[in-house]
Structures are given as C-alpha cells and as structure tokens.
Design an enzyme around this catalytic site. Structure first.
Site, short mmCIF file in Angstrom:
data_model
loop_
_atom_site.label_atom_id
_atom_site.label_comp_id
_atom_site.label_asym_id
_atom_site.label_seq_id
_atom_site.Cartn_x
_atom_site.Cartn_y
_atom_site.Cartn_z
N LYS A 50 9.31 -1.25 14.82
CA LYS A 50 9.80 -0.86 13.49
C LYS A 50 10.82 0.28 13.62
O LYS A 50 11.88 0.25 13.01
CB LYS A 50 8.63 -0.31 12.67
CG LYS A 50 7.92 -1.27 11.77
CD LYS A 50 7.13 -0.44 10.75
CE LYS A 50 5.73 -0.93 10.56
NZ LYS A 50 4.88 -0.08 9.75
N HIS A 90 -4.79 -34.56 16.90
CA HIS A 90 -3.66 -35.37 17.33
C HIS A 90 -2.56 -34.51 17.92
O HIS A 90 -1.41 -34.91 17.99
CB HIS A 90 -3.13 -36.19 16.14
CG HIS A 90 -4.16 -37.13 15.61
ND1 HIS A 90 -4.23 -38.45 15.97
CD2 HIS A 90 -5.23 -36.90 14.80
CE1 HIS A 90 -5.28 -39.02 15.37
NE2 HIS A 90 -5.91 -38.09 14.66
N GLU A 121 10.50 -4.59 4.67
CA GLU A 121 10.62 -5.98 4.20
C GLU A 121 10.32 -6.06 2.71
O GLU A 121 11.06 -6.68 1.94
CB GLU A 121 9.64 -6.88 4.96
CG GLU A 121 9.94 -7.09 6.43
CD GLU A 121 9.30 -6.05 7.31
OE1 GLU A 121 8.94 -4.94 6.83
OE2 GLU A 121 9.14 -6.34 8.52
N LYS A 128 0.84 -1.19 0.00
CA LYS A 128 0.00 0.00 0.00
C LYS A 128 0.88 1.25 0.00
O LYS A 128 0.70 2.16 -0.80
CB LYS A 128 -0.90 -0.05 1.23
CG LYS A 128 -1.87 1.08 1.37
CD LYS A 128 -2.86 0.76 2.49
CE LYS A 128 -3.58 2.00 2.95
NZ LYS A 128 -4.52 1.72 4.05
N GLU A 184 -4.78 -7.73 15.18
CA GLU A 184 -4.32 -6.38 14.85
C GLU A 184 -5.49 -5.40 14.96
O GLU A 184 -5.32 -4.23 15.28
CB GLU A 184 -3.71 -6.34 13.44
CG GLU A 184 -2.80 -5.14 13.23
CD GLU A 184 -1.90 -5.26 12.01
OE1 GLU A 184 -0.69 -5.07 12.16
OE2 GLU A 184 -2.41 -5.55 10.91
N GLY A 231 -4.92 -2.47 5.41
CA GLY A 231 -4.12 -3.59 4.90
C GLY A 231 -4.76 -4.94 5.13
O GLY A 231 -4.89 -5.76 4.22
N ARG A 232 -5.21 -5.18 6.35
CA ARG A 232 -5.77 -6.50 6.67
C ARG A 232 -7.19 -6.69 6.14
O ARG A 232 -7.80 -7.73 6.36
CB ARG A 232 -5.68 -6.76 8.18
CG ARG A 232 -6.35 -5.70 9.03
CD ARG A 232 -5.98 -5.86 10.50
NE ARG A 232 -6.48 -4.78 11.34
CZ ARG A 232 -5.88 -3.62 11.52
NH1 ARG A 232 -4.75 -3.34 10.89
NH2 ARG A 232 -6.40 -2.69 12.32
C1 G6Q Z 1 -2.59 -4.19 8.10
C2 G6Q Z 1 -1.38 -3.47 8.42
C3 G6Q Z 1 -0.10 -4.12 7.92
C4 G6Q Z 1 0.26 -3.80 6.49
C5 G6Q Z 1 1.72 -4.18 6.24
C6 G6Q Z 1 2.15 -3.95 4.84
O1 G6Q Z 1 -3.70 -3.81 8.37
O2 G6Q Z 1 -1.52 -2.16 8.03
O3 G6Q Z 1 -0.08 -5.50 8.09
O4 G6Q Z 1 -0.59 -4.45 5.62
O5 G6Q Z 1 2.53 -3.49 7.13
O6 G6Q Z 1 2.03 -2.60 4.50
P1 G6Q Z 1 2.19 -2.12 3.01
O7 G6Q Z 1 1.12 -2.73 2.21
O8 G6Q Z 1 2.11 -0.63 3.06
O9 G6Q Z 1 3.54 -2.61 2.56
#
Ligand code: G6Q
Length: 543
Positions: A507, A387, A214, A208, A356, A270-271
């Site tokens: 972070k 199991h 990462e 996003k 989250e 994001g989620r």
């Molecule tokens: C989700 C969070 C988080 C996000 C990641 C990746 O709700 O905001 O998990 O999706 O940190 O972020 P980017 O899509 O900006 O790389």
C-alpha cells in the site's frame, strides 16, 4: 536452537512421535478395524453435523490433539476474547465480534463498559433505515424510491457483504438490484452501474477507516456519476449516499450526513465485520428479521465454542484436524467445497478470514516461528469443481484435506437434482478415502498398461459438514464455525490472528508510485531496475 514454546509442549512432542507411527496408516484399515468409526468420529452441535471419520486419525491422535489444545491455553484464550482482553496485541485492541451477535440483555464488557446496548442501538437504526428503503419510504433526490443498492468497500468491507448477499439471495428482494464495487480498477465501478438510473440508486460507502484508497476513489467516482445524472450537489448526495464507518469526521467531510452513518467500533476487525453495520446491504436485501436470524446463528455457534467440551466442540475439532495436516503432514492447503450453489462466494470469503488472520511469521511476542502457520484456503462449489481441479485432489502428489459442506434440503427443489448433488458429495469423500486398488481396476478388465493411470491410492482426508437447509440462521452458524476454527489455530500457533501488517508495505509503495505514473515531467526513479523499467514502459505506452 531451543524449541519454540509450542514445540516444547509435551503434546506437540508426543504428536510428532505419533505422526511417525501412524503416517502410513490407511483409512481403509481404520474403517475395517472399527465398524463404528463413522459414528464415533462425528460430532453435532447447533444443527451442524460434522463427520470427521475420514481423517487420518486414531483415538490416540484425537487424544493428543485435544491435549495440545489444553496445553496451549486455548480455553483461557477463548475466555480472554469474550472478556474483552486486548488479545490483538500488535494493535492493542480487544477482539469482540462475538458482541455483534450477542442478544439484547447480554453483557460483554469493553474497557469496563457493556457494549451490547450500543450494538443493538445500531442494529435498530439499521433496521429502521432498511425498512424505509425496502418500503419505498426513503426517497431519492427526485422523489423516486430506491431500486438499486451499491455497496462500495473492499476487503473486510466487501467480501462478507458479497458472500452473504449471494448466500441469502433466495431470501432477498427480487425487485431490487444489489451490486458490489471493490476494485480500484475502474471497470468494477463502470460495470456495477450499467443500466442503473441514478435517481433510483443508493450507494453504501462501507469503510471502517473511511480513508481506504480504493473505497474513497470509488466513492468519489460514484458521487460524480450521481451528480452528472441528477445534478443537485449536496442535496442529492445526502439522499443517495449513506456510510458505514467508525470515522465520523471523514464521513462528514465527504458530504454524507452523519445522521445517515452507521457506526461500529475498533474492536471489530474488518474480516470479522459482516455481522456489524458493514452488513447494511445484506439487511436491505433480506430484511431486518432475516438479518437477526443470521446473528442468532452466529451467536449459537459462539455459545457452543465457548462452552462445549473440546472433544465435542466443532470449531476446536476442525481447527485441530487442520493443524494436524498443516504441521505434521506438511499439507499446504485446505479445499472448501460447498455443495450449495448459493455458497459460491464462501471460499473467497474464507480466504481472507483464514489467510489474513493466520498467515503470520512471528508469534504474538514477536518471536520467529519454527512451524507452519495458516494454510492456503481455496475452493469452488461442487459439483463444478469435480470437472476441474478434483483430478489433483484424487491423483496428484500433494495432500489436500477437504471440507465438504452439504445441506439436506435445497431451496430450489427441481426433480432429482438434489439427490444427484448429494450423491456426488458422498461419492467424493468415499472415493478420496478409499480409492481404488490395482486389483479392482484390473478386475474391471483394464489392460495392464492402463492400470496405473486408473488407480486411486485413496487415504485422502476430508470432513463432511451437513446442515438442514441454507437459512440466514445456518449461514451465521457456518461463518462463526470458521471464525472459531481460525481462532483455535491462531491460539495454538501463538499468533495474533487479528492484525494484518502484511498488507501495509505494498500500500505504502503504491502511494509513492502513483505520482510517478501521473507526473507530466519524466520522474526521477529510485526503485530497483525492474520496477524502474516497468514504470517507464507503462508511462511510454499509456501515451
Ligand atoms: C480486514 C482488513 C481489511 C479491511 C480493508 C478495508 O480485516 O482490515 O481487509 O477490511 O482494508 O478497510 P476499511 O473498511 O477501513 O476501508
């Protein structure tokens, strides 16, 4: 100390009193007293059957829980979301993932503008691109068709796509490979490209913000890997990289043609984004039509959540039951147990969605909270879990409410497998609820000394969700169901379920520590004595 707004609600107070009265009530008794309990404590909507009769609730409990939902303003909150109000208050954003699956022609406003046409414009572009990749019309730098797709993203830009790919693998292109890279641990990338020919590999950089450490690290490594294999710099990058992002500037800086960028919007968390362009890998895997089927499933559940009376509303009922155990019984976790191998990543996906969203210690007004919020979600598919950790669910000292998820039909009919699978899911919820008394154990000829070990106290609650068969449509419904469970609980707990400030501190500290690990000179460290020592030891060991 005065009560918080939630504790001050009449329904909350009544529930606290009611809990004291019924906490010892036994499911065995409730079933014995009411031959129709199984029928009465069930609801069905959007093709999902919910049996919640094996919960430690009476009619009165349900009445009070439903009153709690009303008194908490859940109804108004749902409307506020659909209306595009900025209910993500700490980030001053609207929360409109429901617009991602609104049908063409619907109207959902954001700052006075209908966003549905934009959503469909992106979906159409995605479909066009997915079709070109799937048909081989989209060529790599050397003229070969794409056979490998690697999604690079993390958190919300990874967990949804991975889960959806696994869930819908049955519908996916079997002559193509789909892999997912998320971790900054180089092993993740290294393993993801093993055996791949760069000439046939497409990277989807899903981020996003397009600034995530990462993802950007992995994207640069991917570009180096590609160019080492193909040469060709900019031209090769353009044929083998596309982006899913809201940040056109950064995408262009990376060298991806913004014509090959698929956008989304700041009103998609994001989620909550697996049904946006973040789902591009899913769409390439299963095709645009199946992707649209999944969106239709999401939408059906959205409509149900928005319009069904609370007493028949699946997300509301499940949200309330979860809250009942979390806040009154002190249960700390929820086990999600899909009896469907394709849903093996569903619990991991739900961990982010639920924890989250609702792992918060202040209200949306910033006030400290004096009740428990989001429980820990975890789980594995059945029967495997049986199991392993089910021992603790049956005989441990903790109360672990379970969600069992079962499908009437399998996508892989093989002999008696499916009957055996379903027999197990029914057996588990029965065993948890009713247990086995000492008398029953003795009657089987068990010696006295062994009786306590073999006894099952029962009274362990569960929901059972039953669907027809795992289709893209069913997956969309299931994910939306849990999204709205989270919403229901967040609304009652009065928290902002859509921010995630809790991920920031670590972070920021990592950014500070990276140069301390990499500097040639011995760095001057000003952390605590533990952190300083760990850094020094690592520097020494890495040589
Ligand atoms: C989700 C969070 C988080 C996000 C990641 C990746 O709700 O905001 O998990 O999706 O940190 O972020 P980017 O899509 O900006 O790389």
């Amino acid at each position: 100390m005065t009560d918080s707004a939630l504790r001050a609600l009449p329904a909350w107070k009544a529930l606290a009193g009611h809990y004291r009265e019924i906490k010892e009530l036994r499911l065995a008794q409730l079933f014995a007293d009411d031959a129709k309990r199984g029928e009465r404590f069930a609801a069905e909507a959007a093709g999902i059957y919910l049996d919640y009769s094996k919960n430690r609730v009476t009619d009165e409990t349900m009445r009070l829980l439903l009153a709690l939902a009303e008194q908490s303003g859940l109804r108004q909150r749902i409307e506020a979301m659909f209306r595009g109000d900025k209910i993500n208050v700490s980030e001053k954003r609207a929360v409109l993932h429901v617009a991602l699956r609104a049908p063409k022609g619907a109207s959902i406003l954001h700052d006075g503008q209908n966003v549905v046409p934009e959503v469909h414009a992106v979906l159409d572009r995605m479909a066009d691109f997915a079709d070109r990749v799937r048909s081989g019309a989209w060529k790599g730098h050397t003229g070969k068709a794409i056979r490998n797709v690697v999604n690079i993203g993390i958190g919300g830009s990874d967990l949804g796509p991975v889960m959806a790919y696994e869930a819908l693998r049955h519908y996916s292109r079997r002559d193509m490979n789909f892999r997912f890279v998320s971790n900054v641990d180089g092993t993740d990338f290294a393993e993801a490209v093993i055996g791949f020919d760069p000439a046939e590999t497409l990277f989807i950089v899903s981020s996003k913000t397009f600034t995530t450490l990462e993802t950007m690290t992995n994207a640069h490594t991917a570009r180096d890997w590609l160019l080492a294999g193909l040469g060709g710099a900019a031209a090769a990058t353009a044929r083998h990289f596309v982006a899913v992002s809201t940040n056109g500037q950064e995408v262009a800086k990376f060298g991806i043609d913004t014509a090959n960028m698929f956008g989304f919007w700041d009103w998609v968390g994001g989620r909550y984004s697996m049904d946006s362009a973040i789902g591009l890998s899913t769409m390439i895997a299963v095709g645009p039509e199946n992707f649209r089927g999944m969106l239709a499933g999401f939408h059906e559940m959205d409509e149900h959540f928005r319009s069904a009376p609370f007493e028949h509303n699946l997300p509301v009922l499940m949200g309330l039951l979860g809250l009942w155990y979390n806040d009154f019984f002190g249960a700390q976790t929820v086990a999600v147990l899909p009896y469907e191998q394709y849903l093996k990543r569903f619990p991991a996906y739900l961990q982010q969605l639920t924890m989250e969203s609702n792992g918060k210690h202040v209200t949306w007004d910033g006030e400290a909270i004096d009740y428990d919020t989001g429980p820990i979600y975890w789980g594995e598919p059945g029967t495997n879990g049986q199991h392993s950790f089910y021992q603790m669910i049956h005989q441990g000292t903790r109360l672990i409410p379970c969600d069992f998820i079962a499908f009437a039909r399998t996508l892989n009919p093989l002999g008696r497998h499916h009957d055996m699978l379903l027999a197990n899911v029914f057996a588990q919820s029965e065993a948890l609820a009713f247990g086995k008394t000492a008398e029953q154990v003795k009657a089987e000829g068990t010696p006295d000394w062994l009786v306590p070990h073999r006894l099952f106290e029962g009274n362990r609650p569960s929901n059972t969700l039953m669907l027809d068969v795992l289709t893209p449509l069913a997956l969309g419904k299931l994910v939306a169901l849990y999204e709205h469970i989270v919403f229901t609980q967040g609304a009652i707990w009065r928290i902002d379920s859509f921010d995630q400030w809790g991920v920031e501190l670590g972070k920021a500290l990592a950014q500070k520590i990276i140069p301390e690990l990499e500097s040639a000179e011995e760095p001057k460290l000003a952390h605590d004595s533990s952190t300083n020592l760990l850094i020094r030891r690592y520097r020494k060991l890495k040589g």
